[in-house]
Design a protein around this motif. Structure first.
Motif, PDB file in Angstrom:
ATOM      1  N   ARG A   1       0.851  -1.200   0.000  1.00 16.94           N
ATOM      2  CA  ARG A   1       0.000   0.000   0.000  1.00 16.94           C
ATOM      3  C   ARG A   1       0.892   1.259   0.000  1.00 16.94           C
ATOM      4  O   ARG A   1       0.624   2.214  -0.721  1.00 16.94           O
ATOM      5  N   SER A   2       1.944   1.230   0.795  1.00 16.72           N
ATOM      6  CA  SER A   2       2.845   2.395   0.848  1.00 16.72           C
ATOM      7  C   SER A   2       3.547   2.594  -0.489  1.00 16.72           C
ATOM      8  O   SER A   2       3.703   3.732  -0.955  1.00 16.72           O
ATOM      9  N   THR A   3       3.993   1.502  -1.094  1.00 13.47           N
ATOM     10  CA  THR A   3       4.715   1.598  -2.374  1.00 13.47           C
ATOM     11  C   THR A   3       3.831   2.221  -3.445  1.00 13.47           C
ATOM     12  O   THR A   3       4.230   3.143  -4.168  1.00 13.47           O
ATOM     13  N   VAL A   4       2.599   1.706  -3.562  1.00 16.87           N
ATOM     14  CA  VAL A   4       1.710   2.188  -4.632  1.00 16.87           C
ATOM     15  C   VAL A   4       1.269   3.620  -4.325  1.00 16.87           C
ATOM     16  O   VAL A   4       1.218   4.479  -5.215  1.00 16.87           O
ATOM     17  N   ALA A   5       0.978   3.895  -3.046  1.00 17.31           N
ATOM     18  CA  ALA A   5       0.558   5.247  -2.659  1.00 17.31           C
ATOM     19  C   ALA A   5       1.663   6.250  -2.994  1.00 17.31           C
ATOM     20  O   ALA A   5       1.404   7.304  -3.590  1.00 17.31           O
ATOM     21  N   ALA A   6       2.899   5.921  -2.641  1.00 19.30           N
ATOM     22  CA  ALA A   6       4.009   6.853  -2.889  1.00 19.30           C
ATOM     23  C   ALA A   6       4.146   7.113  -4.382  1.00 19.30           C
ATOM     24  O   ALA A   6       4.339   8.254  -4.819  1.00 19.30           O
ATOM     25  N   PHE A   7       4.005   6.065  -5.199  1.00 19.42           N
ATOM     26  CA  PHE A   7       4.182   6.240  -6.647  1.00 19.42           C
ATOM     27  C   PHE A   7       3.113   7.156  -7.234  1.00 19.42           C
ATOM     28  O   PHE A   7       3.375   7.905  -8.178  1.00 19.42           O
ATOM     29  N   LEU A   8       1.908   7.087  -6.684  1.00 22.36           N
ATOM     30  CA  LEU A   8       0.803   7.886  -7.237  1.00 22.36           C
ATOM     31  C   LEU A   8       0.638   9.237  -6.518  1.00 22.36           C
ATOM     32  O   LEU A   8      -0.306   9.972  -6.795  1.00 22.36           O
TER      33      LEU A   8
ATOM     34  N   ALA B   1      -1.947 -10.925  -5.853  1.00 25.24           N
ATOM     35  CA  ALA B   1      -2.123  -9.846  -6.839  1.00 25.24           C
ATOM     36  C   ALA B   1      -1.593  -8.521  -6.287  1.00 25.24           C
ATOM     37  O   ALA B   1      -0.960  -7.741  -7.007  1.00 25.24           O
ATOM     38  N   ILE B   2      -1.825  -8.288  -5.000  1.00 21.97           N
ATOM     39  CA  ILE B   2      -1.308  -7.058  -4.372  1.00 21.97           C
ATOM     40  C   ILE B   2       0.223  -7.066  -4.403  1.00 21.97           C
ATOM     41  O   ILE B   2       0.865  -6.059  -4.715  1.00 21.97           O
ATOM     42  N   ALA B   3       0.809  -8.249  -4.111  1.00 16.65           N
ATOM     43  CA  ALA B   3       2.272  -8.366  -4.121  1.00 16.65           C
ATOM     44  C   ALA B   3       2.811  -8.105  -5.525  1.00 16.65           C
ATOM     45  O   ALA B   3       3.817  -7.392  -5.704  1.00 16.65           O
ATOM     46  N   GLY B   4       2.140  -8.656  -6.521  1.00 16.04           N
ATOM     47  CA  GLY B   4       2.578  -8.457  -7.902  1.00 16.04           C
ATOM     48  C   GLY B   4       2.473  -6.999  -8.310  1.00 16.04           C
ATOM     49  O   GLY B   4       3.370  -6.445  -8.956  1.00 16.04           O
ATOM     50  N   LEU B   5       1.382  -6.362  -7.913  1.00 17.21           N
ATOM     51  CA  LEU B   5       1.203  -4.945  -8.235  1.00 17.21           C
ATOM     52  C   LEU B   5       2.315  -4.105  -7.606  1.00 17.21           C
ATOM     53  O   LEU B   5       2.925  -3.246  -8.263  1.00 17.21           O
ATOM     54  N   ALA B   6       2.588  -4.367  -6.335  1.00 10.37           N
ATOM     55  CA  ALA B   6       3.627  -3.575  -5.650  1.00 10.37           C
ATOM     56  C   ALA B   6       4.985  -3.787  -6.317  1.00 10.37           C
ATOM     57  O   ALA B   6       5.774  -2.836  -6.455  1.00 10.37           O
ATOM     58  N   ALA B   7       5.242  -5.013  -6.755  1.00 11.69           N
ATOM     59  CA  ALA B   7       6.529  -5.270  -7.421  1.00 11.69           C
ATOM     60  C   ALA B   7       6.586  -4.544  -8.767  1.00 11.69           C
ATOM     61  O   ALA B   7       7.629  -3.994  -9.142  1.00 11.69           O
ATOM     62  N   GLY B   8       5.472  -4.525  -9.480  1.00  9.04           N
ATOM     63  CA  GLY B   8       5.431  -3.792 -10.753  1.00  9.04           C
ATOM     64  C   GLY B   8       5.653  -2.309 -10.529  1.00  9.04           C
ATOM     65  O   GLY B   8       6.409  -1.653 -11.254  1.00  9.04           O
ATOM     66  N   VAL B   9       5.007  -1.791  -9.501  1.00  6.82           N
ATOM     67  CA  VAL B   9       5.133  -0.358  -9.206  1.00  6.82           C
ATOM     68  C   VAL B   9       6.557  -0.029  -8.729  1.00  6.82           C
ATOM     69  O   VAL B   9       7.090   1.046  -9.030  1.00  6.82           O
TER      70      VAL B   9
ATOM     71  N   ARG C   1      11.649   2.902 -10.170  1.00  4.84           N
ATOM     72  CA  ARG C   1      13.040   3.057 -10.616  1.00  4.84           C
ATOM     73  C   ARG C   1      13.119   3.582 -12.046  1.00  4.84           C
ATOM     74  O   ARG C   1      14.035   4.302 -12.401  1.00  4.84           O
ATOM     75  N   GLU C   2      12.147   3.194 -12.873  1.00  4.44           N
ATOM     76  CA  GLU C   2      12.303   3.425 -14.318  1.00  4.44           C
ATOM     77  C   GLU C   2      11.426   4.520 -14.901  1.00  4.44           C
ATOM     78  O   GLU C   2      11.599   4.894 -16.059  1.00  4.44           O
ATOM     79  N   ALA C   3      10.411   4.976 -14.137  1.00  7.25           N
ATOM     80  CA  ALA C   3       9.322   5.745 -14.756  1.00  7.25           C
ATOM     81  C   ALA C   3       9.794   6.939 -15.586  1.00  7.25           C
ATOM     82  O   ALA C   3       9.318   7.126 -16.715  1.00  7.25           O
ATOM     83  N   ASP C   4      10.733   7.726 -15.058  1.00  4.09           N
ATOM     84  CA  ASP C   4      11.104   8.948 -15.791  1.00  4.09           C
ATOM     85  C   ASP C   4      11.550   8.610 -17.206  1.00  4.09           C
ATOM     86  O   ASP C   4      11.080   9.172 -18.187  1.00  4.09           O
ATOM     87  N   GLU C   5      12.457   7.642 -17.263  1.00  2.00           N
ATOM     88  CA  GLU C   5      12.994   7.243 -18.564  1.00  2.00           C
ATOM     89  C   GLU C   5      11.950   6.489 -19.389  1.00  2.00           C
ATOM     90  O   GLU C   5      11.793   6.704 -20.586  1.00  2.00           O
TER      91      GLU C   5
END
Ligand code: PMP
Length: 384
Positions: free
Chosen positions: A56-63, A258-266, A271-275
């Motif tokens: 939840r923290s990982t996805v929240a921080a990304f968004l 599914a939550i674990a997979g989502l957090a790993a994707g995020v 790491r990569e989003a800007d590029e």
């Protein structure tokens, strides 16, 4: 890069292939973190609870969600949109919505209209973008509970002026609900800045997670009726759902893998989003240019140079969309999607309600060589 002989240009439907980190995280959630979170207190359950908390923290921080408790895990974007719209709107309410929404918005609103919610549509320009002057007029016309709009179109790639719509909504005492299915993981989404009161996204598209998971952001002041009631792992003596977030909105055992997979994707995106976003834009531009140069081809939505999500839909004056998509898959291993893309209203606005279109969509892993090969294949099919 082609994977298993496939040039995958259907990222708007679902991202593929998933990063290996996603598969590993899901396997871990079925193994050493395989307990039921927030229920039992043994180590497997505690590991699962920790996993969900960190995810939840990982996805929240990304968004850009400041308090992770405002970020809810739901079974998908469609579920989340139903939850927000049906939890927010009651008979007698008025809602102003874009005229190019996906059925994940259009159908729940049609169901609500049948029970007495007034649904008013905002027009779009020739590229499929909401006309802000018209939007303002419509919202000002009568008391309005919500303005609802996609962040980016799954048909035209048009990016909607969500921040401006949020301002308009707020000036008139309404809330702004955004469908971020095609934006999250492809465009920078900063919910602390955007102004949306509710924002819903798929986990399995740009966010690189598996199918079966989506997210809903609800701004701190906004409560909606929960769509589903059930066990929450706490406060079990009461028949009503707990009022605290996220518990109120997450009844039942959560889909931890599914939550674990989502957090790993995020985490990969973190790491990569800007590029990556820059690269997707570059490749989508190249694709658009290549397709537009084929005689008889019409590209829907924003023209070259205008901003868009990395989605390019086309119609050829002679080759039917279904046939083009079939030939691309069967002869060239190019995966795209033909038809109405669950968004007949967007096609109606583009004048393609009868024919549909062929949609090429770019995501992580797509290279310039991929789109060059795809364009060449389209050229061969269309000019044969
Ligand atoms: N809105 C838009 C704009 C979409 O493109 C989609 C997915 N096609 C959805 C909503 C629904 O997402 P899901 O199928 O993941 O629930």
């Amino acid at each position: 890069m082609a994977h298993d002989g496939i040039i995958y240009l259907d990222h708007a439907a679902t991202s593929w292939p998933k990063p290996p980190e996603v598969l590993d995280a899901m396997a871990r959630a079925l193994g050493p973190a395989g307990g039921n979170p927030h229920r039992s207190a043994h180590r497997l359950a505690l590991e699962a609870a920790r996993l969900v908390l960190e995810a939840r923290s990982t996805v929240a921080a990304f968004l850009g969600v400041r308090d992770p408790r405002d970020l809810l895990f739901v079974p998908g974007c469609t579920f989340g949109l139903n939850m927000v719209l049906k939890g927010l709107l009651a008979p007698g309410d008025r809602v102003v919505v874009s005229s190019v929404e996906h059925n994940a918005v259009a159908r729940p609103l049609a169901a609500l209209a049948a029970s007495g919610v007034e649904v008013v549509q905002m027009p779009v320009d020739e590229a499929g973008r909401v006309d802000l002057d018209a939007a303002e007029e419509l919202v000002a016309e009568a008391p309005t509970r919500a303005v609802v709009c996609q962040h980016a179109s799954n048909v035209t790639g048009a990016i909607q002026p969500v921040a401006d719509l949020a301002d308009i909504a707020h000036e008139h005492g309404a809330v702004l609900v955004a469908d971020g299915a095609q934006a999250a993981g492809h465009l920078k989404v900063d919910l602390a800045e955007l102004g949306a009161d509710a924002y819903v996204a798929s986990g399995h598209k740009g966010l690189l997670g598996p199918q079966g998971i989506g997210v809903v952001y609800l701004s701190p002041g906004l409560e909606v009726r929960e769509l589903v009631q059930g066990g929450s792992g706490g406060d079990s003596g009461a028949l009503s759902m707990p009022v605290v977030r996220p518990d109120r909105y997450e009844a039942g055992t959560p889909p931890v893998p599914a939550i674990a997979g989502l957090a790993a994707g995020v985490a990969v995106l973190g790491r990569e989003a800007d590029e990556l976003f820059e690269q997707e834009q570059r490749i989508a531009r190249r694709l658009l240019e290549g397709l537009a140069a084929i005689p008889g081809m019409r590209v829907l939505g924003p023209v070259l140079g205008e901003e868009r999500a990395p989605v390019v839909s086309v119609v050829h004056e002679e080759v039917e969309p279904d046939r083009l998509a079939y030939e691309l898959d069967s002869r060239y291993g190019v995966a795209v999607r033909a038809g109405l893309h669950c968004a007949p209203a967007a096609h109606a606005a583009m004048g393609t309600a009868e024919t549909g279109a062929v949609r090429f969509s770019v995501g992580r892993g797509v290279t310039e060589a991929d789109v060059d090969a795809a364009v060449e294949a389209v050229r061969e099919v269309c000019l044969a």
